[in-house]
Design an enzyme around this catalytic site. Structure first.
Site, PDB file in Angstrom:
ATOM      1  N   THR A  13     -60.075  -9.804  75.578  1.00 53.86           N
ATOM      2  CA  THR A  13     -60.404  -8.416  75.203  1.00 53.86           C
ATOM      3  C   THR A  13     -61.066  -8.454  73.824  1.00 53.86           C
ATOM      4  O   THR A  13     -61.195  -9.520  73.207  1.00 53.86           O
ATOM      5  CB  THR A  13     -59.146  -7.521  75.070  1.00 53.86           C
ATOM      6  OG1 THR A  13     -58.351  -8.016  73.976  1.00 53.86           O
ATOM      7  CG2 THR A  13     -58.309  -7.486  76.332  1.00 53.86           C
ATOM      8  N   TYR A  67     -46.123  -7.456  63.773  1.00 57.17           N
ATOM      9  CA  TYR A  67     -46.479  -7.339  65.191  1.00 57.17           C
ATOM     10  C   TYR A  67     -45.346  -7.857  66.084  1.00 57.17           C
ATOM     11  O   TYR A  67     -44.942  -7.209  67.051  1.00 57.17           O
ATOM     12  CB  TYR A  67     -47.761  -8.137  65.423  1.00 57.17           C
ATOM     13  CG  TYR A  67     -48.337  -8.049  66.815  1.00 57.17           C
ATOM     14  CD1 TYR A  67     -49.001  -6.897  67.246  1.00 57.17           C
ATOM     15  CD2 TYR A  67     -48.257  -9.122  67.698  1.00 57.17           C
ATOM     16  CE1 TYR A  67     -49.555  -6.816  68.518  1.00 57.17           C
ATOM     17  CE2 TYR A  67     -48.806  -9.049  68.979  1.00 57.17           C
ATOM     18  CZ  TYR A  67     -49.453  -7.906  69.383  1.00 57.17           C
ATOM     19  OH  TYR A  67     -50.010  -7.835  70.636  1.00 57.17           O
ATOM     20  N   ILE A 121     -57.219  -3.548  77.652  1.00 50.27           N
ATOM     21  CA  ILE A 121     -56.165  -3.584  78.653  1.00 50.27           C
ATOM     22  C   ILE A 121     -55.819  -2.170  79.142  1.00 50.27           C
ATOM     23  O   ILE A 121     -55.603  -1.954  80.334  1.00 50.27           O
ATOM     24  CB  ILE A 121     -54.922  -4.292  78.058  1.00 50.27           C
ATOM     25  CG1 ILE A 121     -55.244  -5.782  77.842  1.00 50.27           C
ATOM     26  CG2 ILE A 121     -53.704  -4.111  78.931  1.00 50.27           C
ATOM     27  CD1 ILE A 121     -54.204  -6.559  77.051  1.00 50.27           C
TER      28      ILE A 121
HETATM   29  P1  NAP Z   1     -57.618  -3.158  72.067  1.00 50.17           P
HETATM   30  O1  NAP Z   1     -58.801  -3.671  72.825  1.00 50.17           O
HETATM   31  O2  NAP Z   1     -57.657  -3.131  70.588  1.00 50.17           O
HETATM   32  O3  NAP Z   1     -57.269  -1.701  72.630  1.00 50.17           O
HETATM   33  C1  NAP Z   1     -56.172  -0.945  72.148  1.00 50.17           C
HETATM   34  C2  NAP Z   1     -56.485   0.523  72.342  1.00 50.17           C
HETATM   35  O4  NAP Z   1     -55.400   1.260  71.753  1.00 50.17           O
HETATM   36  C3  NAP Z   1     -57.767   0.922  71.611  1.00 50.17           C
HETATM   37  O5  NAP Z   1     -58.531   1.808  72.382  1.00 50.17           O
HETATM   38  C4  NAP Z   1     -57.207   1.566  70.359  1.00 50.17           C
HETATM   39  O6  NAP Z   1     -58.072   2.513  69.753  1.00 50.17           O
HETATM   40  C5  NAP Z   1     -55.970   2.253  70.917  1.00 50.17           C
HETATM   41  N1  NAP Z   1     -55.111   2.663  69.822  1.00 50.17           N
HETATM   42  C6  NAP Z   1     -54.843   1.993  68.677  1.00 50.17           C
HETATM   43  N2  NAP Z   1     -54.085   2.750  67.865  1.00 50.17           N
HETATM   44  C7  NAP Z   1     -53.875   3.910  68.520  1.00 50.17           C
HETATM   45  C8  NAP Z   1     -53.177   5.103  68.187  1.00 50.17           C
HETATM   46  N3  NAP Z   1     -52.547   5.234  67.017  1.00 50.17           N
HETATM   47  N4  NAP Z   1     -53.159   6.113  69.072  1.00 50.17           N
HETATM   48  C9  NAP Z   1     -53.813   6.007  70.260  1.00 50.17           C
HETATM   49  N5  NAP Z   1     -54.505   4.921  70.620  1.00 50.17           N
HETATM   50  C10 NAP Z   1     -54.535   3.878  69.764  1.00 50.17           C
HETATM   51  O7  NAP Z   1     -56.317  -3.989  72.443  1.00 50.17           O
HETATM   52  P2  NAP Z   1     -55.929  -4.716  73.810  1.00 50.17           P
HETATM   53  O8  NAP Z   1     -56.205  -6.151  73.650  1.00 50.17           O
HETATM   54  O9  NAP Z   1     -56.450  -3.983  74.977  1.00 50.17           O
HETATM   55  O10 NAP Z   1     -54.342  -4.544  73.723  1.00 50.17           O
HETATM   56  C11 NAP Z   1     -53.609  -3.560  74.454  1.00 50.17           C
HETATM   57  C12 NAP Z   1     -52.130  -3.838  74.295  1.00 50.17           C
HETATM   58  O11 NAP Z   1     -51.848  -5.175  74.742  1.00 50.17           O
HETATM   59  C13 NAP Z   1     -51.652  -3.777  72.844  1.00 50.17           C
HETATM   60  O12 NAP Z   1     -50.366  -3.206  72.807  1.00 50.17           O
HETATM   61  C14 NAP Z   1     -51.599  -5.240  72.437  1.00 50.17           C
HETATM   62  O13 NAP Z   1     -50.687  -5.460  71.398  1.00 50.17           O
HETATM   63  C15 NAP Z   1     -51.166  -5.884  73.721  1.00 50.17           C
HETATM   64  N6  NAP Z   1     -51.500  -7.322  73.811  1.00 50.17           N
HETATM   65  C16 NAP Z   1     -52.782  -7.757  73.893  1.00 50.17           C
HETATM   66  C17 NAP Z   1     -53.046  -9.119  73.998  1.00 50.17           C
HETATM   67  C18 NAP Z   1     -54.439  -9.685  74.130  1.00 50.17           C
HETATM   68  O14 NAP Z   1     -54.571 -10.907  74.263  1.00 50.17           O
HETATM   69  N7  NAP Z   1     -55.467  -8.885  74.128  1.00 50.17           N
HETATM   70  C19 NAP Z   1     -51.991 -10.032  73.981  1.00 50.17           C
HETATM   71  C20 NAP Z   1     -50.692  -9.553  73.877  1.00 50.17           C
HETATM   72  C21 NAP Z   1     -50.452  -8.192  73.809  1.00 50.17           C
HETATM   73  P3  NAP Z   1     -58.915   2.050  68.413  1.00 50.17           P
HETATM   74  O15 NAP Z   1     -59.982   1.167  68.922  1.00 50.17           O
HETATM   75  O16 NAP Z   1     -59.416   3.337  67.866  1.00 50.17           O
HETATM   76  O17 NAP Z   1     -57.957   1.362  67.507  1.00 50.17           O
END
Ligand code: NAP
Length: 474
Positions: free
Chosen positions: A415, A380, A247
């Protein structure tokens, strides 16, 4: 991750199989392929109706004129006189809707700001009931209401809340063909800021937003209405955390599409992926863990030296570490709390000392898990609900400084995070919403970009669910 079932059911054979087995046939959603146009509704028809006592119709017509829409009306509807009177004041040309065989306009805006009691609600029924069978795929319905707190009678307050139930149910009914219905709860002061929310909710940018209620009110001190809608972020500098992939990468791309220069932050271990995401958008990569003790300091100094500060800060970095509470170690608890919530508070506190430009906008990523709760996600959900509370609490403080903060709560988004779910849970997760499919990262990025831009000047302290009206907490 590809939704192969959706692709299958788009074929005529797949459609037949799904219908024979009583399975859902998810619609193909129209998403934005390019940035906002100068006038996003130019060349499009918008059907406008109102209740007989509506008070925002002038503002609606002025906004639709700014967006370039051709306004259609229904002369036989009970509220037509209100629309006609408002059109005289705003010099907007009205066109009568075509006959029974014509497809309904792809945008329908109903100004229900004067609705009171059951008779008032009947006017909404009358407009929509006879048109739903002829609704084109991906139609956008927007209903306007005043907040119940602003109502001047018990009947008006009752109807104002009644409309939320109407819109949520309508969204569930029309989602089958990719259409959406949302409610803007607009205060009198919000009338002046309607064009931006209407641009978002009537366009392809809100393809996965449906069944939602968003309040529109006054803008923060010093906010200026956008003169046009394209490239609304030109000259702005935007920070996005967790920007390497998923995202966060989409948020960086869509902010850049609207003209922003992006500073993408991610953990040092992701430096390669971060560079690959930033290169095509001419962004700047900053390999920095959001929980590092000096994260705020380093970010502020980077922003100051390179750009003189940031205009937009998007807190997207987030992790899940699911365990039933009875089995959750303090490490898992602390890690999720520190990354998803603690880092936002720390970084913002430091940036507010120096590192921001006037009129800055903050957008935080929450989750519908923070609204509905999930077994195994106490850590979470505490952070994601905390984000909503943080945005609400900070909004009035920031408004006085000319700044704003909002949150976006994604539902099931395709994702890496959701690709790791067990197959059955994943399949259920992506179908239990009004559009019968998961969202894509672009859907979240579009909502974030809306909040980051002057289009959302009248929205502060709110959380918008981008979840296809997920049945969990929708
Ligand atoms: P993702 O694919 O896991 O991407 C998250 C990114 O954040 C990754 O590049 C990760 O790096 C980075 N990150 C994690 N810890 C970090 C830190 N301490 N400092 C800097 N960067 C860090 O997740 P996503 O699905 O895109 O989610 C993005 C946001 O949307 C999150 O806040 C998640 O909770 C929220 N969300 C997602 C969904 C969904 O369905 N996907 C639903 C509800 C909410 P690493 O790979 O190194 O950890």
């Amino acid at each position: 991750m590809l939704d192969r079932y959706l692709d299958f059911t788009q074929s005529s054979f797949g459609k037949q199989v799904a219908s024979a087995l009583g399975l859902p046939t998810p619609p193909r959603l129209e998403r934005a392929e390019v940035g906002y146009a100068t006038m996003p509704l130019a060349g499009k028809k918008a059907l406008v109706a109102a209740d007989a006592s509506a008070t925002a119709t002038g503002a609606v017509l002025a906004a639709l004129q700014q967006l370039g829409a051709t306004v259609q009306v229904v002369p036989g509807h009970a509220g037509f006189a209100a629309v006609k009177a408002a059109a005289l004041n705003t010099a907007v040309e009205l066109h009568s809707e075509g006959g029974e065989t014509e497809v309904i306009a792809p945008v329908i805006v109903f100004d229900a700001t004067g609705v009171a009691g059951t008779k008032g609600l009947k006017q909404v029924y009358e407009l929509f009931q006879s048109r739903l069978r002829r609704l084109a795929p991906n139609t956008r319905v927007v209903v306007l209401a005043r907040a119940a707190a602003d109502a001047n009678s018990v009947e008006a307050a009752t109807a104002a809340i009644g409309l939320t139930g109407f819109v949520r149910s309508l969204a569930k009914e029309i989602g089958k063909n990719g259409s959406t219905a949302n409610l803007l709860q607009v205060s009198k002061a919000g009338d002046a800021w309607l064009a931006g929310p209407l641009a978002f909710f009537t366009g392809p940018n809100s393809a996965y937003v449906t069944g939602q209620v968003l309040a529109v009110g006054d803008a923060p001190k010093g906010a200026v209405a956008p003169a046009h809608f394209n490239q609304s972020l030109a000259g702005k500098v935007a920070v996005v955390t967790g920007a390497a992939r998923g995202i966060g990468a989409a948020i960086a791309q869509i902010l850049a599409r609207e003209g922003a220069t992006v500073v993408g932050m991610d953990r040092p271990a992701e430096e390669g992926a971060l560079g690959a995401t930033m290169a095509p958008i001419n962004g700047v990569g900053l390999a920095l863990d959001v929980t590092a003790p000096d994260a705020g300091e380093r970010l502020a100094s980077e922003l100051k030296t390179r750009f003189g500060g940031a205009d937009i800060v998007v807190h997207n970095a987030g992790v899940t570490r699911d365990k039933m509470l009875r089995n959750m170690t303090p490490q898992l608890w602390d890690m999720v709390l520190d990354i998803n919530l603690g880092a936002i508070l720390n970084i913002n506190e430091r940036l507010m000392q120096s590192g921001l430009k006037p009129g800055a906008r903050f957008v935080c990523i929450s989750s519908i898990g923070g609204i509905g709760g999930n077994a195994g996600q106490t850590n979470y959900a505490a952070t994601k609900a905390g984000v909503i509370g943080y945005a609400e609490a900070m909004a009035p403080i920031l408004a006085k400084k000319g700044m704003a903060i909002n949150a976006v709560a994604p539902g099931f988004i395709e994702t890496q995070m959701t690709a790791m779910m067990p197959a059955v849970n994943r399949e259920v997760g992506r179908r239990v919403n009004s559009l019968a499919q998961g969202g894509v990262p672009q859907d979240i990025a579009e909502a974030v970009t809306f909040f980051a831009s002057p289009l959302a000047n009248g929205v502060n302290g709110r959380t918008l669910r981008v979840c296809g009206q997920n049945w969990l907490g929708a």
